[in-house]
Write a protein that holds these residues in place. Structure first.
Motif, PDB file in Angstrom:
ATOM      1  N   THR A 280       0.821  -1.213   0.000  1.00 60.00           N
ATOM      2  CA  THR A 280       0.000   0.000   0.000  1.00 60.00           C
ATOM      3  C   THR A 280       0.859   1.269   0.000  1.00 60.00           C
ATOM      4  O   THR A 280       0.443   2.300  -0.558  1.00 60.00           O
ATOM      5  CB  THR A 280      -0.962  -0.006   1.215  1.00 60.00           C
ATOM      6  OG1 THR A 280      -1.813   1.124   1.142  1.00 60.00           O
ATOM      7  CG2 THR A 280      -0.209   0.029   2.524  1.00 60.00           C
ATOM      8  N   GLN A 283       1.798   1.710  -3.652  1.00 56.52           N
ATOM      9  CA  GLN A 283       0.618   2.100  -4.425  1.00 56.52           C
ATOM     10  C   GLN A 283       0.318   3.578  -4.218  1.00 56.52           C
ATOM     11  O   GLN A 283       0.001   4.310  -5.169  1.00 56.52           O
ATOM     12  CB  GLN A 283      -0.597   1.263  -3.987  1.00 56.52           C
ATOM     13  CG  GLN A 283      -0.503  -0.225  -4.286  1.00 56.52           C
ATOM     14  CD  GLN A 283      -0.814  -0.573  -5.734  1.00 56.52           C
ATOM     15  OE1 GLN A 283      -0.749   0.270  -6.625  1.00 56.52           O
ATOM     16  NE2 GLN A 283      -1.150  -1.835  -5.980  1.00 56.52           N
ATOM     17  N   THR A 284       0.450   4.036  -2.983  1.00 53.21           N
ATOM     18  CA  THR A 284       0.183   5.445  -2.671  1.00 53.21           C
ATOM     19  C   THR A 284       1.198   6.361  -3.359  1.00 53.21           C
ATOM     20  O   THR A 284       0.832   7.410  -3.903  1.00 53.21           O
ATOM     21  CB  THR A 284       0.204   5.671  -1.153  1.00 53.21           C
ATOM     22  OG1 THR A 284      -0.747   4.793  -0.533  1.00 53.21           O
ATOM     23  CG2 THR A 284      -0.149   7.108  -0.800  1.00 53.21           C
ATOM     24  N   ARG A 446      -7.360  -0.097  -7.077  1.00 49.47           N
ATOM     25  CA  ARG A 446      -6.172   0.411  -6.398  1.00 49.47           C
ATOM     26  C   ARG A 446      -5.755  -0.501  -5.252  1.00 49.47           C
ATOM     27  O   ARG A 446      -4.580  -0.691  -4.991  1.00 49.47           O
ATOM     28  CB  ARG A 446      -6.459   1.806  -5.867  1.00 49.47           C
ATOM     29  CG  ARG A 446      -5.295   2.464  -5.154  1.00 49.47           C
ATOM     30  CD  ARG A 446      -5.589   3.918  -4.875  1.00 49.47           C
ATOM     31  NE  ARG A 446      -4.505   4.565  -4.164  1.00 49.47           N
ATOM     32  CZ  ARG A 446      -4.448   5.866  -3.908  1.00 49.47           C
ATOM     33  NH1 ARG A 446      -5.428   6.649  -4.319  1.00 49.47           N
ATOM     34  NH2 ARG A 446      -3.437   6.372  -3.253  1.00 49.47           N
ATOM     35  N   ASP A 447      -6.726  -1.083  -4.567  1.00 46.68           N
ATOM     36  CA  ASP A 447      -6.457  -1.966  -3.442  1.00 46.68           C
ATOM     37  C   ASP A 447      -7.656  -2.884  -3.310  1.00 46.68           C
ATOM     38  O   ASP A 447      -8.794  -2.493  -3.630  1.00 46.68           O
ATOM     39  CB  ASP A 447      -6.257  -1.144  -2.161  1.00 46.68           C
ATOM     40  CG  ASP A 447      -5.339  -1.828  -1.153  1.00 46.68           C
ATOM     41  OD1 ASP A 447      -4.921  -2.973  -1.414  1.00 46.68           O
ATOM     42  OD2 ASP A 447      -5.034  -1.212  -0.117  1.00 46.68           O
ATOM     43  N   GLU A 499     -10.849   3.004   1.881  1.00 48.13           N
ATOM     44  CA  GLU A 499      -9.559   2.397   2.221  1.00 48.13           C
ATOM     45  C   GLU A 499      -9.808   1.091   2.943  1.00 48.13           C
ATOM     46  O   GLU A 499     -10.913   0.822   3.443  1.00 48.13           O
ATOM     47  CB  GLU A 499      -8.718   3.325   3.090  1.00 48.13           C
ATOM     48  CG  GLU A 499      -9.333   3.636   4.426  1.00 48.13           C
ATOM     49  CD  GLU A 499      -8.485   4.563   5.269  1.00 48.13           C
ATOM     50  OE1 GLU A 499      -8.869   4.803   6.428  1.00 48.13           O
ATOM     51  OE2 GLU A 499      -7.443   5.044   4.795  1.00 48.13           O
ATOM     52  N   ARG A 502      -5.856  -1.574   7.997  1.00 49.64           N
ATOM     53  CA  ARG A 502      -4.598  -2.317   8.057  1.00 49.64           C
ATOM     54  C   ARG A 502      -3.939  -2.119   9.413  1.00 49.64           C
ATOM     55  O   ARG A 502      -4.142  -1.094  10.055  1.00 49.64           O
ATOM     56  CB  ARG A 502      -3.627  -1.846   6.962  1.00 49.64           C
ATOM     57  CG  ARG A 502      -4.112  -2.122   5.547  1.00 49.64           C
ATOM     58  CD  ARG A 502      -3.120  -1.605   4.515  1.00 49.64           C
ATOM     59  NE  ARG A 502      -3.567  -1.844   3.160  1.00 49.64           N
ATOM     60  CZ  ARG A 502      -3.334  -2.954   2.463  1.00 49.64           C
ATOM     61  NH1 ARG A 502      -2.637  -3.930   3.025  1.00 49.64           N
ATOM     62  NH2 ARG A 502      -3.790  -3.092   1.236  1.00 49.64           N
ATOM     63  N   GLY A 506       1.039  -3.299   7.652  1.00 52.58           N
ATOM     64  CA  GLY A 506       0.423  -3.262   6.335  1.00 52.58           C
ATOM     65  C   GLY A 506      -0.537  -4.396   6.051  1.00 52.58           C
ATOM     66  O   GLY A 506      -1.143  -4.437   4.977  1.00 52.58           O
ATOM     67  N   VAL A 508      -3.918  -6.396   5.997  1.00 54.58           N
ATOM     68  CA  VAL A 508      -5.326  -6.036   6.060  1.00 54.58           C
ATOM     69  C   VAL A 508      -5.985  -6.740   7.245  1.00 54.58           C
ATOM     70  O   VAL A 508      -5.806  -7.944   7.457  1.00 54.58           O
ATOM     71  CB  VAL A 508      -6.049  -6.424   4.754  1.00 54.58           C
ATOM     72  CG1 VAL A 508      -7.538  -6.130   4.852  1.00 54.58           C
ATOM     73  CG2 VAL A 508      -5.446  -5.674   3.572  1.00 54.58           C
TER      74      VAL A 508
END
Length: 518
Positions: A280, A283-284, A446-447, A499, A502, A506, A508
């Motif tokens: 993540t 990705q950000t 995106r996630d 979102e 997490r 990181g 989930v």
């Protein structure tokens, strides 16, 4: 770094780093720039302070503060004085912190004065109630974000030099000399995502060995400049961050709070070359508008893991951010670094697997596909919990990880899921990580995380929680899965969320998704 070259203890590693890399920058934290020689002096000051305050060899010193130079000095200083380090998750509430302090029997506490708008010491004292914390005798406040109002019974960081002056340097040097390779270096508490957290005991030799293995796989050298976004209270930030730099002479740049624009600015200004993090994080960064205006050419090594790593992410880290090497790794608090990819592995191997055995570990697949680990760097055990220790480490020395995985012919480990995350749809086992890998390839995703939810006919079916960029429909998500997954693996519903929840490493928190608390 070969095992025979390793220092015998973390205090010895601090001394050796000062000898080998003395004038090189050890830490860059805002306006604070410390060489390795400077760092040794800071560590000695903290150690002398703790000795003056009555901390004895084998005592526990807790550190509840974000990633700053204070954390390094406090942690290494505690170990230099012969104590064991107890990192505290900065996301913990007052009651959670008090529980950890009581169970660890912490003798001293280093705590941030004000972090993210929270007075942590006040929360701890309120949660401790009238019984207080009898074992805790010394509290040090770190001045974050700035000067502190006086508080009763507390030392502030600037007080350390004055108190430390009461103890001769020779006394703490003798303490450091006495620290053995098999002494407990730290007690890291598990994330507690499936129950009460457990204190994982590690020895100095183990902490250094896993750091050396990580550094070797990543080819980290003194010329590297290492930005640590991963929290120091987690092994990813502490052992694969601080200790890696200590062994290699790389420069460490701590970041207290991840901010994509600020991270990109630091990369450009400080010529950052090493940046590990959960998927993540990357990705950000890739989606940050400021990226186009920043020079990221210095980036060399990215290491990720802790969640599904889409192949497209590995490819974009190389093409869009300019990383020469992207690696994935697998570990857990009880083992830290068990497997890791190597430079030269292609994008498919890096994405599909977590690499090959590292740090002296053997890897095997046991009943129900569970990943088993054995080797010299398996934890010593859980603090004050022999029953849990026996359950985790069997009579043959195998650590039962709770992860499900497979090994390919080359010895690369692929984590297919957690045993607890697997669900059964119509009699078939479904591993959400496989479904997540497919969905990550859909434009606009995106996630994503997939969990099993109750179904009257099939028992459980999949539900996808998607963080989308722009417009994306449930039909598009489900349609993408249809030709790519067997029917029983396909999600039956989709929830679009801003979102995913997490933990600090990181991962989930799927138990929250299962309750739809997002």
């Amino acid at each position: 770094m070969a095992a025979e070259q390793l220092p015998g203890s973390i205090p010895e590693a601090v001394r050796r780093a000062a000898e080998r890399f003395g004038s090189r920058e050890a830490v860059v934290d805002g306006d604070v720039r410390l060489t390795y020689a400077d760092l040794l002096e800071r560590v000695r000051t903290v150690a002398r302070f703790l000795v003056a305050e009555g901390v004895r060899p084998g005592d526990r010193v807790a550190v509840n503060s974000p990633n700053t130079h204070h954390w390094l000095a406090a942690a290494l200083g505690a170990q230099y004085a012969g104590a064991s380090l107890v990192p505290v998750n900065t996301r913990f509430t007052g009651p959670e912190t008090v529980d950890l302090l009581r169970r660890s029997g912490a003798r001293a506490l280093v705590v941030a004065g004000d972090f993210l708008g929270a007075d942590r010491l006040a929360a701890i004292r309120e949660a401790a109630g009238p019984d207080g914390l009898p074992a805790l005798r010394t509290i040090v406040r770190v001045p974050l974000p700035g000067p502190l109002e006086p508080a009763e019974g507390v030392h502030d960081w600037p007080d350390l030099d004055r108190v430390a002056a009461r103890v001769p340097l020779a006394e703490v040097e003798a303490r450091a000399d006495a620290v053995g390779a098999d002494d407990v270096s730290d007690i890291l508490y598990t994330s507690g995502t499936t129950g009460r957290s457990k204190g994982v005991l590690s020895a100095h030799r183990q902490a250094l060995a896993v750091a050396a293995a990580w550094a070797g796989c990543g080819e980290v050298a003194a010329e590297d400049r290492y930005l640590v976004v991963n929290p120091f209270f987690h092994s990813f930030g502490y052992k694969a961050g601080i200790l890696v730099c200590l062994l290699t002479g790389a420069t460490l740049l701590p970041q207290a709070v991840f901010d994509a624009a600020r991270t990109l600015e630091l990369i450009e200004r400080e010529r950052v070359s090493v940046l590990p993090g959960a998927p993540t994080i990357f990705q950000t960064l890739l989606h940050e508008p400021a990226r186009r205006d920043r020079d990221t050419a210095s980036l060399r090594l990215a290491v990720t893991g802790a969640a599904t790593v889409p192949q497209v992410l590995v490819e974009r880290l190389r093409s869009d951010l300019g990383f020469e090497t992207v690696l994935t790794a697998y570990g857990l608090t009880e083992a830290v670094v068990a497997t890791m990819c190597r430079p030269g592995d292609d994008a498919a191997v890096v994405s599909r697997t977590s690499g090959r055995a590292a740090a002296g570990f053997e890897v095997a697949i046991g009943a129900d596909g569970e990943v088993l680990l054995r080797g010299p760097n398996v934890m010593l055990g859980y603090l004050d919990d022999p029953e849990a220790t026996t359950k985790a480490i069997d009579a043959d020395g195998w650590l039962h990880t709770g992860d499900v995985g497979v090994l390919d012919d080359a010895g690369n480990l692929s984590i297919t899921d957690r045993l607890k995350d697997m669900y059964v749809c119509g009699g078939f086992n479904v591993y959400p990580a496989e479904v997540e890998q497919v969905l990550a390839r859909l434009d606009g995703v995106r996630d994503v995380a997939v969990v099993g939810v109750p179904d009257e006919r099939l028992g459980e079916v999949g539900k996808a929680f998607v963080v989308a960029d722009g417009e994306l429909t449930e039909d598009a998500v489900l349609g993408h899965c249809a030709p790519r997954l067997a029917n029983y693996k396909r999600p039956r519903s989709v929830a679009f969320v801003p979102e995913l929840p997490r933990n600090a490493s990181g991962k989930v928190l799927k138990r929250l998704l299962g309750k739809e608390k997002v």
